[in-house]
Design a protein around this motif. Structure first.
Motif, short mmCIF file in Angstrom:
data_model
loop_
_atom_site.label_atom_id
_atom_site.label_comp_id
_atom_site.label_asym_id
_atom_site.label_seq_id
_atom_site.Cartn_x
_atom_site.Cartn_y
_atom_site.Cartn_z
N ILE A 221 23.90 21.03 68.96
CA ILE A 221 23.39 20.38 67.75
C ILE A 221 23.94 21.07 66.51
O ILE A 221 24.43 20.41 65.58
N THR A 222 23.89 22.38 66.50
CA THR A 222 24.38 23.15 65.35
C THR A 222 25.88 22.92 65.14
O THR A 222 26.33 22.75 64.01
N THR A 223 26.63 22.92 66.22
CA THR A 223 28.07 22.69 66.13
C THR A 223 28.37 21.29 65.60
O THR A 223 29.24 21.13 64.72
N ALA A 224 27.66 20.30 66.09
CA ALA A 224 27.88 18.92 65.63
C ALA A 224 27.56 18.79 64.14
O ALA A 224 28.31 18.14 63.39
N GLN A 225 26.47 19.40 63.70
CA GLN A 225 26.11 19.33 62.29
C GLN A 225 27.13 20.06 61.42
O GLN A 225 27.50 19.59 60.34
N SER A 226 27.59 21.21 61.88
CA SER A 226 28.59 21.98 61.13
C SER A 226 29.90 21.22 61.04
O SER A 226 30.53 21.18 59.98
N ASP A 227 30.32 20.62 62.15
CA ASP A 227 31.56 19.84 62.16
C ASP A 227 31.46 18.66 61.22
O ASP A 227 32.42 18.34 60.49
N PHE A 228 30.31 17.99 61.22
CA PHE A 228 30.13 16.84 60.32
C PHE A 228 30.16 17.29 58.86
O PHE A 228 30.79 16.64 58.03
N ALA A 229 29.51 18.39 58.55
CA ALA A 229 29.50 18.89 57.17
C ALA A 229 30.92 19.24 56.72
O ALA A 229 31.33 18.92 55.60
N LYS A 230 31.67 19.88 57.60
CA LYS A 230 33.05 20.27 57.26
C LYS A 230 33.93 19.04 57.06
O LYS A 230 34.66 18.95 56.07
N SER A 231 33.84 18.07 57.96
CA SER A 231 34.67 16.87 57.82
C SER A 231 34.25 16.04 56.60
O SER A 231 35.11 15.47 55.92
N SER A 232 32.98 16.02 56.30
CA SER A 232 32.49 15.31 55.12
C SER A 232 33.02 15.96 53.84
O SER A 232 33.45 15.27 52.91
N PHE A 233 32.98 17.29 53.82
CA PHE A 233 33.51 18.01 52.67
C PHE A 233 35.00 17.74 52.49
O PHE A 233 35.46 17.49 51.37
N GLU A 234 35.75 17.78 53.58
CA GLU A 234 37.20 17.54 53.51
C GLU A 234 37.49 16.11 53.04
O GLU A 234 38.40 15.89 52.24
N ALA A 235 36.72 15.14 53.52
CA ALA A 235 36.92 13.75 53.09
C ALA A 235 36.61 13.59 51.61
O ALA A 235 37.33 12.90 50.88
N SER A 236 35.55 14.24 51.15
CA SER A 236 35.19 14.17 49.73
C SER A 236 36.25 14.83 48.87
O SER A 236 36.61 14.31 47.80
#
Length: 89
Positions: free
Chosen positions: A14-29
């Motif tokens: 769960i933690t890894t999935a949330q961290s990966d999503f936050a990182k990809s969201s930041f990169e997309a932004s």
């Protein structure tokens, strides 16, 4: 008896999935704002913003579904000893 290693694996996933999503969201932004800085026309601004909003929404719903499933699996595993003790044998 609860298998704590299994619970730990679920929490790690769960933690890894949330961290990966936050990182990809930041990169997309970041990529969106870099493109936005180069925009010269209102039409291009509208097009770029619409593309980004659609992509962000699709990504959010996909990741929320994935993370929600991880939480569901975690809850089933974590509460299995409790629920099994209340079920008729």
């Amino acid at each position: 008896m609860t298998d704590f290693s299994s619970i730990q694996q679920h929490l790690t996933a769960i933690t890894t999935a949330q961290s990966d999503f936050a990182k990809s969201s930041f990169e997309a932004s970041k990529a969106y704002f870099e493109k936005l800085a180069a925009v010269k026309s209102p039409d291009k601004f509208t097009e770029l913003t619409a593309e980004y909003a659609k992509s962000a929404q699709e990504t959010f719903f996909a990741e929320a579904t994935k993370i929600g499933e991880l939480y569901r699996t975690f809850a089933q595993e974590a509460f299995k000893p409790i629920t099994s003790s209340f079920l008729p044998k």
